[in-house]
Each structure stands twice: as C-alpha cells, then as structure tokens.
Design a protein around this motif. Structure first.
Motif, PDB file in Angstrom:
ATOM      1  N   SER A   4       0.825  -1.205   0.000  1.00  0.00           N
ATOM      2  CA  SER A   4       0.000   0.000   0.000  1.00  0.00           C
ATOM      3  C   SER A   4       0.856   1.251   0.000  1.00  0.00           C
ATOM      4  N   LEU A   5       0.274   2.307  -0.535  1.00  0.00           N
ATOM      5  CA  LEU A   5       0.858   3.636  -0.504  1.00  0.00           C
ATOM      6  C   LEU A   5       0.153   4.381   0.627  1.00  0.00           C
ATOM      7  N   TYR A   6       0.933   4.998   1.511  1.00  0.00           N
ATOM      8  CA  TYR A   6       0.388   5.732   2.650  1.00  0.00           C
ATOM      9  C   TYR A   6       0.782   7.198   2.530  1.00  0.00           C
ATOM     10  N   GLU A  40      -8.149   0.205  -6.261  1.00  0.00           N
ATOM     11  CA  GLU A  40      -8.325   1.164  -5.182  1.00  0.00           C
ATOM     12  C   GLU A  40      -7.724   2.500  -5.598  1.00  0.00           C
ATOM     13  N   SER A  41      -8.392   3.564  -5.196  1.00  0.00           N
ATOM     14  CA  SER A  41      -7.993   4.911  -5.578  1.00  0.00           C
ATOM     15  C   SER A  41      -7.544   5.688  -4.351  1.00  0.00           C
ATOM     16  N   LEU A  42      -7.453   6.988  -4.482  1.00  0.00           N
ATOM     17  CA  LEU A  42      -7.142   7.872  -3.374  1.00  0.00           C
ATOM     18  C   LEU A  42      -8.185   7.641  -2.276  1.00  0.00           C
ATOM     19  N   HIS A  43      -7.716   7.337  -1.087  1.00  0.00           N
ATOM     20  CA  HIS A  43      -8.641   7.057   0.018  1.00  0.00           C
ATOM     21  C   HIS A  43      -8.175   7.804   1.260  1.00  0.00           C
ATOM     22  N   LEU A  44      -8.942   8.818   1.660  1.00  0.00           N
ATOM     23  CA  LEU A  44      -8.610   9.569   2.865  1.00  0.00           C
ATOM     24  C   LEU A  44      -9.377   8.993   4.045  1.00  0.00           C
ATOM     25  N   ASP A  49      -9.979  12.174  16.868  1.00  0.00           N
ATOM     26  CA  ASP A  49      -9.191  12.939  17.836  1.00  0.00           C
ATOM     27  C   ASP A  49      -7.921  12.224  18.278  1.00  0.00           C
ATOM     28  N   SER A  50      -7.650  11.033  17.755  1.00  0.00           N
ATOM     29  CA  SER A  50      -6.478  10.280  18.205  1.00  0.00           C
ATOM     30  C   SER A  50      -5.160  10.873  17.701  1.00  0.00           C
ATOM     31  N   HIS A  51      -5.200  11.654  16.618  1.00  0.00           N
ATOM     32  CA  HIS A  51      -4.007  12.315  16.067  1.00  0.00           C
ATOM     33  C   HIS A  51      -4.343  13.786  15.839  1.00  0.00           C
ATOM     34  N   PRO A  52      -4.309  14.610  16.895  1.00  0.00           N
ATOM     35  CA  PRO A  52      -4.775  15.994  16.778  1.00  0.00           C
ATOM     36  C   PRO A  52      -3.997  16.850  15.783  1.00  0.00           C
ATOM     37  N   ASP A  53      -2.736  16.530  15.504  1.00  0.00           N
ATOM     38  CA  ASP A  53      -1.946  17.319  14.562  1.00  0.00           C
ATOM     39  C   ASP A  53      -2.114  16.853  13.116  1.00  0.00           C
ATOM     40  N   GLU A  54      -2.821  15.759  12.908  1.00  0.00           N
ATOM     41  CA  GLU A  54      -2.981  15.216  11.561  1.00  0.00           C
ATOM     42  C   GLU A  54      -4.032  16.025  10.802  1.00  0.00           C
ATOM     43  N   VAL A  55      -3.619  16.601   9.678  1.00  0.00           N
ATOM     44  CA  VAL A  55      -4.512  17.411   8.857  1.00  0.00           C
ATOM     45  C   VAL A  55      -5.238  16.532   7.847  1.00  0.00           C
ATOM     46  N   VAL A  56      -4.519  15.572   7.283  1.00  0.00           N
ATOM     47  CA  VAL A  56      -5.097  14.632   6.321  1.00  0.00           C
ATOM     48  C   VAL A  56      -4.243  13.367   6.332  1.00  0.00           C
ATOM     49  N   ALA A  57      -4.883  12.227   6.090  1.00  0.00           N
ATOM     50  CA  ALA A  57      -4.154  10.957   6.008  1.00  0.00           C
ATOM     51  C   ALA A  57      -4.989   9.976   5.192  1.00  0.00           C
ATOM     52  N   GLY A  58      -4.289   9.052   4.552  1.00  0.00           N
ATOM     53  CA  GLY A  58      -4.990   8.045   3.772  1.00  0.00           C
ATOM     54  C   GLY A  58      -4.048   6.989   3.246  1.00  0.00           C
ATOM     55  N   SER A  59      -4.607   6.082   2.452  1.00  0.00           N
ATOM     56  CA  SER A  59      -3.799   5.025   1.853  1.00  0.00           C
ATOM     57  C   SER A  59      -4.485   4.505   0.599  1.00  0.00           C
ATOM     58  N   THR A  60      -3.689   3.832  -0.228  1.00  0.00           N
ATOM     59  CA  THR A  60      -4.171   3.208  -1.452  1.00  0.00           C
ATOM     60  C   THR A  60      -3.468   1.876  -1.616  1.00  0.00           C
ATOM     61  N   LYS A  61      -4.235   0.811  -1.806  1.00  0.00           N
ATOM     62  CA  LYS A  61      -3.652  -0.494  -2.071  1.00  0.00           C
ATOM     63  C   LYS A  61      -3.153  -0.514  -3.516  1.00  0.00           C
ATOM     64  N   MET A  96       5.548   3.953   0.468  1.00  0.00           N
ATOM     65  CA  MET A  96       4.992   2.669   0.077  1.00  0.00           C
ATOM     66  C   MET A  96       5.612   1.652   1.024  1.00  0.00           C
ATOM     67  N   ASP A  97       4.829   1.247   2.003  1.00  0.00           N
ATOM     68  CA  ASP A  97       5.326   0.439   3.108  1.00  0.00           C
ATOM     69  C   ASP A  97       6.550   1.137   3.704  1.00  0.00           C
ATOM     70  N   ASP A  98       7.753   0.593   3.593  1.00  0.00           N
ATOM     71  CA  ASP A  98       8.931   1.222   4.214  1.00  0.00           C
ATOM     72  C   ASP A  98       9.726   2.130   3.269  1.00  0.00           C
ATOM     73  N   LEU A  99       9.280   2.297   2.040  1.00  0.00           N
ATOM     74  CA  LEU A  99      10.008   3.072   1.039  1.00  0.00           C
ATOM     75  C   LEU A  99       9.391   4.465   0.883  1.00  0.00           C
ATOM     76  N   ASP A 100      10.142   5.507   1.284  1.00  0.00           N
ATOM     77  CA  ASP A 100       9.641   6.872   1.140  1.00  0.00           C
ATOM     78  C   ASP A 100       9.568   7.264  -0.330  1.00  0.00           C
ATOM     79  N   VAL A 101       8.528   7.994  -0.686  1.00  0.00           N
ATOM     80  CA  VAL A 101       8.374   8.522  -2.042  1.00  0.00           C
ATOM     81  C   VAL A 101       9.014   9.900  -2.064  1.00  0.00           C
TER      82      VAL A 101
END
Length: 126
Positions: A4-6, A40-44, A49-61, A96-101
């Motif tokens: 997955s891409l995170y 699977e496409s862009l998925h936000l 409230d578990s990550h108060p500083d997180e503005v946006v997050a998602g993943s794509t398989k 992508m898993d452990d590989l930074d883009v």
C-alpha cells in the motif's frame, strides 16, 4: 501479501475552511477522473481525535497487475501532490510500506522513472 501507498500530513494548526474545501475539490476531481474502476484509488481516512496534529491521512492499495502500477501510482501521487500544495506548512510523509516517495518541487511526489513511457509499455500498461 499486498503493498500500500500511505500519505499523511501533520501541522500544529488545523486545516482552515478554505483548505478543507480545496481538499474536497481535489478528492472529487481525482475520483471523477480515475480510470481504473476495479482498483483502489485515493482514500482519505475519516479524521478522529487520536491524532490531533494530523490534517489529512490516507492510503491506497497498489494493484497486483504490474501493468496497472505505473498508472495508479501516477494518478494517486499526482493527487497527493495537489493535496500537499493545498496544505502549506504541513509536514508530509508519503511512503509505500517502508520506502519513502521522493518529493520534487516541479513534479511533486513520484518515484524516479515512474512517468517514463517506455517503462509503461514494458510493463504492459502503455
């Protein structure tokens, strides 16, 4: 096993109404133009409230079909790049898993050679 891409952005200041509207527009445009109905496409994620500083997050398989990988990555990373530009001063992590883009000011997020048309043809996607 799937890959997955995170993607996530953090910032002390929450997103403004204008930024949230920009994010919604980017996601809607991406979904409307994404050509792979069975991938699977862009998925936000829904924010909580578990990550108060997180503005946006998602993943794509990432697809299992190697011929589809360049196209899906190009579309999703292009949209993530737009999100990055719409949320200034946020700290982004795209991997992508452990590989930074890598980030490039001109191209946005992309792997080296990812947009090479010869590679797409070689993988069966061009």
């Amino acid at each position: 096993m799937s890959v997955s891409l995170y993607y996530s952005a953090t910032r002390a200041m929450p997103a403004t109404d204008v930024e949230r509207a920009a994010v919604e527009r980017i996601v809607a445009a991406h979904m409307e133009s994404f050509p792979y109905e069975d991938e699977e496409s862009l998925h936000l994620y829904t924010s909580d409230d578990s990550h108060p500083d997180e503005v946006v997050a998602g993943s794509t398989k990432i697809p299992f079909d190697p011929g589809r990988v360049p196209g899906v990555l190009d579309r999703v990373l292009g949209s993530v790049s737009e999100l990055c530009r719409a949320l200034p001063e946020a700290e982004w992590r795209v991997h992508m898993d452990d590989l930074d883009v890598p980030w490039d000011e001109t191209e946005g997020y992309a792997f080296p050679g990812m947009r090479d048309p010869d590679l797409a043809v070689e993988l069966g996607g061009g």
